[in-house]
Design a protein around this motif. Structure first.
Motif, mmCIF file in Angstrom:
data_model
loop_
_atom_site.group_PDB
_atom_site.id
_atom_site.type_symbol
_atom_site.label_atom_id
_atom_site.label_comp_id
_atom_site.label_asym_id
_atom_site.label_seq_id
_atom_site.Cartn_x
_atom_site.Cartn_y
_atom_site.Cartn_z
ATOM 1 N N GLN A 55 47.640 41.151 34.241
ATOM 2 C CA GLN A 55 46.590 40.815 35.201
ATOM 3 C C GLN A 55 45.279 40.520 34.485
ATOM 4 O OE1 GLN A 55 46.373 44.259 37.678
ATOM 5 N NE2 GLN A 55 48.079 43.623 38.954
ATOM 6 N N ILE A 56 44.576 39.540 34.995
ATOM 7 C CA ILE A 56 43.258 39.239 34.444
ATOM 8 C C ILE A 56 42.340 40.435 34.659
ATOM 9 C CG2 ILE A 56 41.226 37.762 34.715
ATOM 10 C CD1 ILE A 56 43.135 35.455 35.233
ATOM 11 N N SER A 57 42.513 41.148 35.769
ATOM 12 C CA SER A 57 41.674 42.316 36.042
ATOM 13 C C SER A 57 41.827 43.366 34.938
ATOM 14 C CB SER A 57 42.017 42.933 37.398
ATOM 15 O OG SER A 57 43.381 43.299 37.442
ATOM 16 N N GLU A 58 43.017 43.527 34.411
ATOM 17 C CA GLU A 58 43.231 44.457 33.295
ATOM 18 C C GLU A 58 42.588 43.924 32.017
ATOM 19 O OE1 GLU A 58 44.722 47.561 32.724
ATOM 20 O OE2 GLU A 58 44.441 47.623 34.899
ATOM 21 N N PHE A 59 42.736 42.639 31.811
ATOM 22 C CA PHE A 59 42.209 41.986 30.613
ATOM 23 C C PHE A 59 40.686 42.084 30.539
ATOM 24 C CE2 PHE A 59 40.867 37.940 28.535
ATOM 25 C CZ PHE A 59 41.363 38.206 27.271
ATOM 26 N N LEU A 60 40.018 41.996 31.703
ATOM 27 C CA LEU A 60 38.556 41.991 31.736
ATOM 28 C C LEU A 60 37.954 43.306 32.221
ATOM 29 C CD1 LEU A 60 37.849 38.400 33.029
ATOM 30 C CD2 LEU A 60 37.540 39.282 30.724
ATOM 31 N N LYS A 61 38.665 44.406 32.112
ATOM 32 C CA LYS A 61 38.092 45.681 32.542
ATOM 33 C C LYS A 61 37.212 46.308 31.475
ATOM 34 C CE LYS A 61 41.756 48.866 31.267
ATOM 35 N NZ LYS A 61 42.683 49.862 31.718
ATOM 36 N N GLU A 62 37.315 45.824 30.240
ATOM 37 C CA GLU A 62 36.462 46.338 29.162
ATOM 38 C C GLU A 62 36.421 45.333 28.028
ATOM 39 O OE1 GLU A 62 39.701 49.037 26.741
ATOM 40 O OE2 GLU A 62 38.621 49.978 28.396
ATOM 41 N N ILE A 63 35.389 45.466 27.194
ATOM 42 C CA ILE A 63 35.300 44.656 25.981
ATOM 43 C C ILE A 63 35.124 45.599 24.799
ATOM 44 C CG2 ILE A 63 34.422 42.565 27.074
ATOM 45 C CD1 ILE A 63 31.623 43.365 26.223
ATOM 46 N N SER A 64 35.658 45.174 23.671
ATOM 47 C CA SER A 64 35.573 45.984 22.455
ATOM 48 C C SER A 64 34.643 45.317 21.465
ATOM 49 C CB SER A 64 36.952 46.130 21.815
ATOM 50 O OG SER A 64 37.846 46.749 22.692
ATOM 51 N N LEU A 65 33.677 46.081 20.996
ATOM 52 C CA LEU A 65 32.752 45.614 19.964
ATOM 53 C C LEU A 65 32.913 46.549 18.778
ATOM 54 C CD1 LEU A 65 29.623 45.064 22.205
ATOM 55 C CD2 LEU A 65 31.272 43.360 21.460
ATOM 56 N N SER A 66 33.715 46.110 17.844
ATOM 57 C CA SER A 66 34.038 46.943 16.688
ATOM 58 C C SER A 66 34.684 48.232 17.197
ATOM 59 C CB SER A 66 32.783 47.212 15.852
ATOM 60 O OG SER A 66 33.125 47.857 14.648
#
Length: 140
Positions: A55-66
């Motif tokens: 799901q796109i909702s799972e894909f865009l639930k967080e972002i990782s920065l390092s």
């Protein structure tokens, strides 16, 4: 264009795109259905994990920065489309721009909200309290 967007809060107003017309209430319903369907059912590829999420909702639930992970609580999508509008209050068809703001929330019970606003291409004359007096002077 006057750049003054007004909220389309009357569900019986009509919006005309190039070929199709919709009552505001039906347009809101169709847009919500499309966003919900695309948001919940389509997959996306995560380049970090090299995996496909369901799901796109799972894909865009967080972002990782390092090493930092940032949770995404809300996503806002803004679209501006050429259209015409027919308001039930009269004035005939008006050409202008329709702005759609779609909010997708990962933390509220009302997950999808949609706001519609219209901006006429025609210049809006501000009403003056002196307009009535001017009309009376012109008549005499």
């Amino acid at each position: 264009m006057n750049n003054q967007f007004i909220t389309l809060d009357c569900d019986d107003d009509v919006v005309l795109f190039q070929k199709d017309t919709f009552k505001v209430s039906r347009l809101k319903e169709l847009v919500r259905e499309q966003i919900c369907s695309k948001w919940e059912r389509h997959s996306a590829f995560d380049h970090m994990t090299q995996k496909t999420t369901t799901q796109i909702s799972e894909f865009l639930k967080e972002i990782s920065l390092s090493q930092e992970i940032i949770k995404i609580d809300e996503i806002k999508l803004n679209l501006i489309i050429d259209c015409q509008i027919l308001k039930i209050t009269g004035k005939g068809w008006q050409k202008g721009k329709l702005k759609m703001q779609i909010n997708i929330s990962n933390v509220t019970t009302n997950k999808y909200t949609l706001y519609l606003e219209f901006c006429s291409d025609e210049a809006v004359k501000p009403e003056s309290p002196l307009d009535d007096i001017r009309k009376m002077i012109e008549v005499t």
